[in-house]
Scaffold this motif. Structure first.
Motif, short mmCIF file in Angstrom:
data_model
loop_
_atom_site.label_atom_id
_atom_site.label_comp_id
_atom_site.label_asym_id
_atom_site.label_seq_id
_atom_site.Cartn_x
_atom_site.Cartn_y
_atom_site.Cartn_z
N LEU A 1 0.63 -1.35 0.02
CA LEU A 1 0.06 0.12 -0.10
C LEU A 1 1.19 1.54 0.09
N ILE A 2 2.01 1.18 0.44
CA ILE A 2 3.41 2.30 0.70
C ILE A 2 3.55 2.71 -0.75
N ASP A 3 3.61 1.07 -1.37
CA ASP A 3 4.57 1.35 -2.56
C ASP A 3 3.41 1.77 -3.74
N SER A 4 1.94 1.12 -3.50
CA SER A 4 0.96 2.77 -4.48
C SER A 4 0.79 3.67 -4.15
N ALA A 5 0.93 4.19 -3.31
CA ALA A 5 1.11 5.81 -2.81
C ALA A 5 2.11 6.57 -3.12
N THR A 6 3.10 5.66 -3.48
CA THR A 6 4.21 6.17 -4.49
C THR A 6 3.73 6.19 -5.39
N ASN A 7 4.08 5.11 -6.13
CA ASN A 7 2.88 5.18 -7.31
C ASN A 7 1.81 6.23 -7.86
N ASN A 8 1.05 6.06 -7.21
CA ASN A 8 -0.26 7.26 -6.96
C ASN A 8 -0.35 8.83 -7.46
N HIS A 9 0.82 8.50 -5.90
CA HIS A 9 1.43 9.96 -6.46
C HIS A 9 1.89 10.76 -7.62
N GLN A 10 2.67 9.51 -8.13
CA GLN A 10 3.25 10.27 -9.11
C GLN A 10 1.75 10.25 -10.31
N ARG A 11 1.17 9.89 -10.01
CA ARG A 11 0.12 9.50 -11.03
C ARG A 11 -0.66 11.21 -11.30
N PHE A 12 -1.54 10.83 -10.16
CA PHE A 12 -2.17 12.57 -9.69
C PHE A 12 -1.17 14.02 -9.49
N ILE A 13 0.34 14.12 -9.37
CA ILE A 13 0.81 14.91 -9.72
C ILE A 13 1.22 15.59 -11.87
N ARG A 14 2.15 14.54 -12.24
CA ARG A 14 2.40 14.25 -13.29
C ARG A 14 1.05 14.63 -14.55
N CYS B 1 -3.97 10.01 -17.08
CA CYS B 1 -2.95 8.84 -16.72
C CYS B 1 -3.30 7.44 -17.26
N VAL B 2 -1.86 6.71 -18.32
CA VAL B 2 -2.03 5.49 -18.07
C VAL B 2 -1.18 4.49 -16.38
N ALA B 3 -2.22 3.78 -16.34
CA ALA B 3 -1.83 2.84 -15.71
C ALA B 3 -2.01 1.61 -15.92
N GLY B 4 -1.14 0.44 -15.59
CA GLY B 4 -1.15 -0.79 -15.94
C GLY B 4 -2.18 -1.04 -17.23
N GLY B 5 -1.23 -0.19 -17.93
CA GLY B 5 -1.84 -0.57 -19.44
C GLY B 5 -2.93 0.99 -20.27
N LYS C 1 -5.88 3.75 -19.43
CA LYS C 1 -5.25 5.10 -19.66
C LYS C 1 -7.04 5.20 -18.73
N HIS C 2 -7.08 6.24 -17.32
CA HIS C 2 -7.62 7.02 -16.66
C HIS C 2 -7.21 8.29 -16.05
N THR C 3 -8.13 8.81 -15.50
CA THR C 3 -8.98 10.24 -15.43
C THR C 3 -8.08 10.36 -13.93
#
Length: 147
Positions: A46-59, A116-120, A122-124
């Motif tokens: 869940l920490i790893d998920s937070a790390t990667n989603n943090h990037q998604r939410f910002i980038r 953002c593309v996540a897991g192949g 595209k999502h908002t």
């Protein structure tokens, strides 16, 4: 819809650390099988998920459809969560998620539809945040019981 997920994440940040902190260390770090994650490793995921989603939410707010994916098993393996102090992991999980709440509350409404593309796929940003909280609850229920 994102407001409800923000409120849910706020609730989790209030309730979950207390529930995690009462799990005996042996139970928290015990692996149910050699190829299964311990409760501590699930929290690490869940920490790893937070790390990667943090990037998604910002980038996704300033890049044109960034692609951000990760190999969850390798992230977990090389982060060595089972060897890290439980209290530190619990605090980090809580603080990181409180930070994500602050970010989510400040995403302009017009940016929530950026993608953002996540897991192949595209999502908002809005979908990603809602899914992030659902994913977290799924895994938290593997660790503790709560409402």
């Amino acid at each position: 819809m994102i407001i409800e997920s923000i409120k849910r994440l706020q609730y989790l940040c209030e309730e979950i650390p207390v529930l995690l902190s009462i799990i005996p260390e042996q139970d928290f770090s015990s692996k149910p099988a050699i190829n299964k994650w311990s409760k501590k490793e699930i929290l690490g995921h869940l920490i790893d998920s937070a790390t990667n989603n943090h990037q998604r939410f910002i980038r996704a707010q300033f890049e044109n459809v960034p692609s951000i994916s990760y190999d969850q098993n390798h992230w977990n393996e090389f982060s060595h969560y089972n060897l890290i102090d439980s209290k530190q992991l619990i605090q980090f999980w809580e603080i990181y998620n409180r930070h994500l709440i602050e970010i989510a509350m400040r995403i302009p409404e017009y940016s929530l539809t950026r993608e953002c593309v996540a897991g192949g796929e595209k999502h908002t940003i809005e979908w990603l945040f809602i899914d992030y909280v659902k994913h977290m609850e799924y895994h938290l229920k593997q660790i503790v019981s709560y409402k």
